[in-house]
Design a protein around this motif. Structure first.
Motif, mmCIF file in Angstrom:
data_model
loop_
_atom_site.group_PDB
_atom_site.id
_atom_site.type_symbol
_atom_site.label_atom_id
_atom_site.label_comp_id
_atom_site.label_asym_id
_atom_site.label_seq_id
_atom_site.Cartn_x
_atom_site.Cartn_y
_atom_site.Cartn_z
ATOM 1 N N ARG A 1 0.830 -1.208 0.000
ATOM 2 C CA ARG A 1 0.000 0.000 0.000
ATOM 3 C C ARG A 1 0.869 1.265 0.000
ATOM 4 N NH1 ARG A 1 -2.337 0.544 4.407
ATOM 5 N NH2 ARG A 1 -1.906 -1.403 5.539
ATOM 6 N N THR A 2 2.010 1.187 0.647
ATOM 7 C CA THR A 2 2.928 2.325 0.608
ATOM 8 C C THR A 2 3.443 2.543 -0.801
ATOM 9 O OG1 THR A 2 3.588 1.926 2.905
ATOM 10 C CG2 THR A 2 5.074 3.259 1.563
ATOM 11 N N LEU A 3 3.791 1.466 -1.484
ATOM 12 C CA LEU A 3 4.196 1.574 -2.886
ATOM 13 C C LEU A 3 3.109 2.236 -3.718
ATOM 14 C CD1 LEU A 3 6.052 0.478 -5.388
ATOM 15 C CD2 LEU A 3 4.216 -1.212 -5.532
ATOM 16 N N GLY A 4 1.855 1.879 -3.457
ATOM 17 C CA GLY A 4 0.744 2.393 -4.258
ATOM 18 C C GLY A 4 0.291 3.783 -3.885
ATOM 19 N N GLY A 5 1.025 4.462 -3.013
ATOM 20 C CA GLY A 5 0.680 5.831 -2.655
ATOM 21 C C GLY A 5 -0.295 5.951 -1.511
ATOM 22 N N GLU A 6 -0.536 4.847 -0.787
ATOM 23 C CA GLU A 6 -1.484 4.871 0.322
ATOM 24 C C GLU A 6 -0.782 4.911 1.679
ATOM 25 O OE1 GLU A 6 -4.105 1.564 -0.215
ATOM 26 O OE2 GLU A 6 -4.753 2.217 -2.210
ATOM 27 N N GLY A 7 0.515 5.164 1.653
ATOM 28 C CA GLY A 7 1.290 5.275 2.881
ATOM 29 C C GLY A 7 2.164 6.503 2.841
ATOM 30 N N ASP A 8 3.373 6.393 3.339
ATOM 31 C CA ASP A 8 4.314 7.509 3.372
ATOM 32 C C ASP A 8 4.606 7.984 1.954
ATOM 33 O OD1 ASP A 8 6.445 9.244 3.674
ATOM 34 O OD2 ASP A 8 7.495 7.989 5.124
#
Length: 368
Positions: free
Chosen positions: A348-355
């Motif tokens: 999710r971080t990779l997909g822009g949903e995290g940092d």
């Protein structure tokens, strides 16, 4: 220990830790203990369920670095590696007999293109011996695997960069035809765009320009540290005017579109290419159409447009040499590390949903 754990994508956006038996190995195969696996942008589509939805259950992850813990005698001779060696894997496990393999495209021999091709990170975990992805403690070394030794002095988080760097080397030099003194424009400062900056430097580009947005300031700074001569923000004005100002109106010899999900990027790439230039289209838009694209510009400019799928053996060897040399500040690309129990958060971080500062993310099994 006779069993091992892997993070299995069982359906879109649902990861489960599952236990699998450790396979017995024979003279032609082996077993790899995973030290770390980088997350590639191509991992997002099957995770999010926007593409390749027929594949789960599977263990994602193909930017694998690990330690050989078991290897057969014939496999050791064939690969030139031994137990205890640190290696990286190419993701394709080519069948070696199909048309793609026999015509120089063995890197495309995979479940998407050929009936007998296998691919680390895209082979269903239901297929024995189940350990086909890097988001696990172990990966099975198939007899047809393509492996490369890498120095143990390279940090685990840096080693998976062999994939974006090898892609950048091939896309810029071999596919883009970049020559000494050429102008290269790279649309998108993600991990593969930064790999292209490195590729442009190795090819002898005279000017390298990287295009991003205001939210990409940290990535644009990384591009400059890797050798980019100029960075451009899309919000600062029409892109063709910005590139014209930086090149004295000459525009770009090679343009690489490595944007993620930007339907208008191809039109921008064509607009900034010079007459007789080459436009490289890398990565997937998940089958979305290009907006604003004017085919007549291909005719008026006599442009070459190429789609690219990945790397090859030679570009991987060159990427490893770059990494092992320690001459580039690659650690700056390695922004996040997650454990095996945190694969869902990592994706999710990779997909822009995290940092939002994430650039390259590594899953390190023993940190969980």
């Amino acid at each position: 220990m006779d069993r091992t754990s892997s993070a299995v994508l069982v359906e879109p956006r649902r990861i489960e830790l599952q236990s699998f038996p450790l396979p017995e190995t024979g003279p032609d195969d082996g077993l790899l203990r995973v030290l770390g696996t980088g997350i590639c942008g191509s991992d997002w589509a099957p995770y999010a369920g926007t593409w390749m939805t027929e594949l789960p259950p599977l263990v994602l992850g193909h930017e694998v670095v690990g330690e050989v813990v078991a290897i057969g005698a014939r496999a050791a001779h064939r690969w030139g590696v031994a137990e205890g060696d640190r290696i990286v894997l190419e993701e394709s496990i080519p069948c070696q007999h199909c048309r793609l393999c026999r015509t120089g495209r063995s890197h495309m021999c995979d479940p998407m293109h050929t009936p007998d091709g296998l691919r680390y990170g895209l082979t269903p975990s239901s297929l024995a011996p189940h350990l086909w992805g890097g988001f696990g403690e172990y990966v099975y070394l198939h007899p047809r695997s393509v492996v490369h030794r890498i120095s143990k002095d390279v940090p685990v988080e840096v080693a998976p960069l062999f994939i974006p760097i090898s892609n950048g080397i091939r896309w810029i030099e071999r596919d883009g035809g970049c020559r000494i003194g050429d102008t290269v424009v790279i649309l998108g400062p993600g991990q593969h765009g930064l790999g292209c900056v490195i590729g442009a430097g190795l090819a002898g580009a005279g000017t390298t320009i990287v295009v991003g947005t205001a939210r990409d300031d940290a990535r644009l700074a990384l591009a400059a540290s890797l050798g980019a001569d100029h960075v451009v923000r899309a919000e600062d004005g029409p892109l063709d005017e910005q590139i014209a100002a930086l090149t004295g109106g000459q525009m770009a010899d090679v343009v690489v579109d490595v944007t993620a999900g930007s339907s208008g990027a191809l039109a921008e790439a064509v607009s900034v290419a010079r007459v007789g230039g080459t436009v490289i289209v890398a990565g997937s838009r998940e089958m979305a159409p290009a907006t604003g694209f004017r085919p007549d510009l291909l005719f008026f400019k006599e442009l070459t447009v190429k789609g690219v799928y990945g790397h090859d053996y030679t570009s991987v060897r060159r990427a490893i040499a770059v990494i092992e040399s320690g001459t580039l500040p690659l650690a700056g690309l390695c922004t996040h590390t997650f454990g095996l129990g945190e694969v869902d958060q990592a994706l999710r971080t990779l997909g822009g949903e995290g940092d939002p500062t994430a650039v390259h993310i590594t899953v390190v099994p023993q940190s969980s």
